[in-house]
Write an enzyme that holds these catalytic residues in place. Sequence first.
Site, PDB file in Angstrom:
ATOM      1  N   ASP A 188      23.859  51.130  42.602  1.00 15.65           N
ATOM      2  CA  ASP A 188      24.293  50.299  41.480  1.00 15.65           C
ATOM      3  C   ASP A 188      24.336  48.857  41.963  1.00 15.65           C
ATOM      4  O   ASP A 188      23.928  48.566  43.083  1.00 15.65           O
ATOM      5  CB  ASP A 188      25.666  50.774  40.946  1.00 15.65           C
ATOM      6  CG  ASP A 188      25.774  50.563  39.436  1.00 15.65           C
ATOM      7  OD1 ASP A 188      25.620  49.406  38.996  1.00 15.65           O
ATOM      8  OD2 ASP A 188      25.982  51.547  38.707  1.00 15.65           O
ATOM      9  N   HIS A 249      21.230  47.665  36.655  1.00 11.49           N
ATOM     10  CA  HIS A 249      22.242  48.071  37.646  1.00 11.49           C
ATOM     11  C   HIS A 249      21.612  48.132  39.034  1.00 11.49           C
ATOM     12  O   HIS A 249      21.791  49.101  39.773  1.00 11.49           O
ATOM     13  CB  HIS A 249      22.867  49.422  37.267  1.00 11.49           C
ATOM     14  CG  HIS A 249      23.863  49.321  36.148  1.00 11.49           C
ATOM     15  ND1 HIS A 249      25.053  48.650  36.268  1.00 11.49           N
ATOM     16  CD2 HIS A 249      23.834  49.779  34.868  1.00 11.49           C
ATOM     17  CE1 HIS A 249      25.734  48.721  35.122  1.00 11.49           C
ATOM     18  NE2 HIS A 249      25.004  49.392  34.248  1.00 11.49           N
ATOM     19  N   GLU A 313      22.097  50.092  30.220  1.00 14.28           N
ATOM     20  CA  GLU A 313      22.597  48.717  30.326  1.00 14.28           C
ATOM     21  C   GLU A 313      21.656  47.798  31.108  1.00 14.28           C
ATOM     22  O   GLU A 313      22.066  47.143  32.056  1.00 14.28           O
ATOM     23  CB  GLU A 313      23.989  48.732  30.973  1.00 14.28           C
ATOM     24  CG  GLU A 313      24.997  49.502  30.141  1.00 14.28           C
ATOM     25  CD  GLU A 313      26.395  49.545  30.754  1.00 14.28           C
ATOM     26  OE1 GLU A 313      27.359  49.396  30.000  1.00 14.28           O
ATOM     27  OE2 GLU A 313      26.515  49.726  31.981  1.00 14.28           O
TER      28      GLU A 313
END
Length: 730
Positions: A188, A249, A313
């Site tokens: 991440d 990410h 995202e």
Amino acid sequence: MFRLTSVLLLLLCLSCDRTVRPAPDIVPAPQALTVQSGIFRFLSATTIFVENDVISAENLQATIQKMHGFRVPISKKTQAIQIRIAVDTTLAQPTDYYQLVVEKDLIQITGKSAAGAFYGTQTLLQSIRKEQDYFMVPRMVVEDYPRFPHRGLLLDCSRHFFSVDVVKKYIDVLAFYKMNVLHWHLTDDQGWRIQMDRYPKLTEIGAWRTEPDGSRYGGFYTKDEIREVVAYAAARHITVIPEIEMPGHTQAALAAYPEFSCIGHGVEVSNDWGVFKEIYCAGNEETFTFLENVLTEVTELFPSKYIHIGGDEAPKFRWEQCPKCQARIKTEGLADAHELQSYFIRRIEKILQAKGRQLIGWDEIMEGGLSPTATVQAWRGIDQGIKAASAGNPVVLSPTSHSYIDYDLKSIDLAKVYSLELLPKELSPEIVANIRGAEVNMWTEHVPDEATLDQKVFPRLLALAEVAWRYDTARQFDEFAKRVMTQYAFLKKWKVDYGAESDPLRLVAGTDETITLIPGSNDLSLKYLISSGNWVDYTEPIKINFSGTLTAQAFRNQVPYGAPFVQQVANHAALGLPVQLATDYNKSYTGGGPNAFTDGLLGTLDFRDGRWQGYYGAHVDATLDLGKSTPVQSVRINAYQYNNAWIFLPKKVTVETSADGKKWETMGTAYPQAKPEQRGQFIEAFHVNSAQPISARYIRLRAENLLTVPDWHEAAGSDAWLFMDEIILR
Ligand code: ACM
Ligand code: ZN
């Protein structure tokens, strides 16, 4: 002679035990369990016999010892008094079915598969009880199988790093509750945690971040450690599905190899939480070569059918500016950056398919067109899952509303997880067949250590385990909660520092200028204290005739249960008035409902505390009717900022007054002190004052939302949030 008769008598007694013992408390509850009279009693002659080594006898022996403190020898042949474990693949039963039959001298576990047999042993482990001075299992027949084939925990080891020992402990407990997937979130923005031979900088650079206080934080798993974890899990019938996030990410990876970002420089391993705009460049061929090489090493380590590639995202900000990404959109005939996301995911899927693996990704992989063969993990809502399942794609459900066990108990308690409906509507059999199961997601932004991790995961994990295993649509939470109480002794043996089942108490604003306290369960009593006064037993709603701090505490058997609850209260001229809202607040952040601005309750630095009313891409426009002409001299409202979560102070707050609700005069406008760029979580008060009191019957307050997240922000272009709590009128 005397001894012989007493032995005979004893045997006679044992065989004539007609007592029916209570059914054992098992989590997840088996599909069917019937208790009969009598018991199987553990004697020194009792052995474990596993036919053809279908499961590990040593593991069962060790777990009996760990949970119950006694040792059962392993035998290589059948004997008179025995726990016997076998597999019969010819059984006409569901996948991973098992039958557990407990007789006086024999416990027979027969699985349709090795996993089924293993699940039978977990039921046995939970069924052993101490009676007087011996251990026993009630005579019974259990027939059981999992309703859903995918029952998982997502463990985020990027935001905070957890040792191999912690991961193994989690595997042990997952197995104990018949879960079969560890979804291991390994990469991440805040850390890359998996050793890659071909790209050493991923761990040399990407596994370490500099914290705001200057300290270094990080860690990673070596390939040997990963193999160790995968083997440990496999021995417990758990598949480890690695998650390698892309295209977003990915700050940690891009800090190590900035050449795979769109701008090629300036990326650091993040020491903050949020969604960041630096993502893999989808226009650069080298990015795909890099990812293919990474996935080659990943698939060498993990034998799982599924490889999770994230996909959530990923702000499209860079792709919209990047010449290479724009060129790709053109040459591939794509409509926009969303279709570029779809292109990206499909290319990655081909890489995985060539290795015989299947892609699973978060529900954003539907953006710009979902590949027909991808598996979707729905997190933004069950509806996303139904959408994917209706399109014919396999689905795993972990909706934020029920499955996010990083959330506090106020939002998601044990009962909430237990209420998860995996098949919420009348769905066709084809759609139902595509719903493969569920996970709880344990994100660790705010989980720095093992104790906090345990308190978040337990007991909530047990609720998911039961929902995904049994899926009884008539399930009763109270009945489940009683069984959960009996599991705490086991969790202690696993060295799990479990947390509470629910928030110890809730605080609700009344419509009559009062505060009601509600205990989290019936066995809790409550006391409260106003500012620096004395503790009082809570018996009736508390009148808001004070401004200050209300502290409340729950007690179980006179012992404090959970932390004290602290609420700032404001008594003011608009208290209890109905609020007319010209714009809609978001359903996830109601602040307590339509009258949140006049309920006397102020928000805290936790924007999820239930006191903030949130507006998503919308202004605040609220009008109060004071009922009659009233002198007004000061209006104050708090706003909240946490730009990582896209929450910004308003551009300005304007207050108007009116005598008739038609003709308005501006009382004043207040502007923020803090800039939108200011990081961290903070509250700013906006004051509008008048030198002389103004006579007004109506007050209108408008707060201007930024509407979109500014260009400098990682999530530039997304809708912006505006959070406000109380219109304090004096
Ligand atoms: C997620 O919570 N972003 C999958
Ligand atoms: Zn690019």
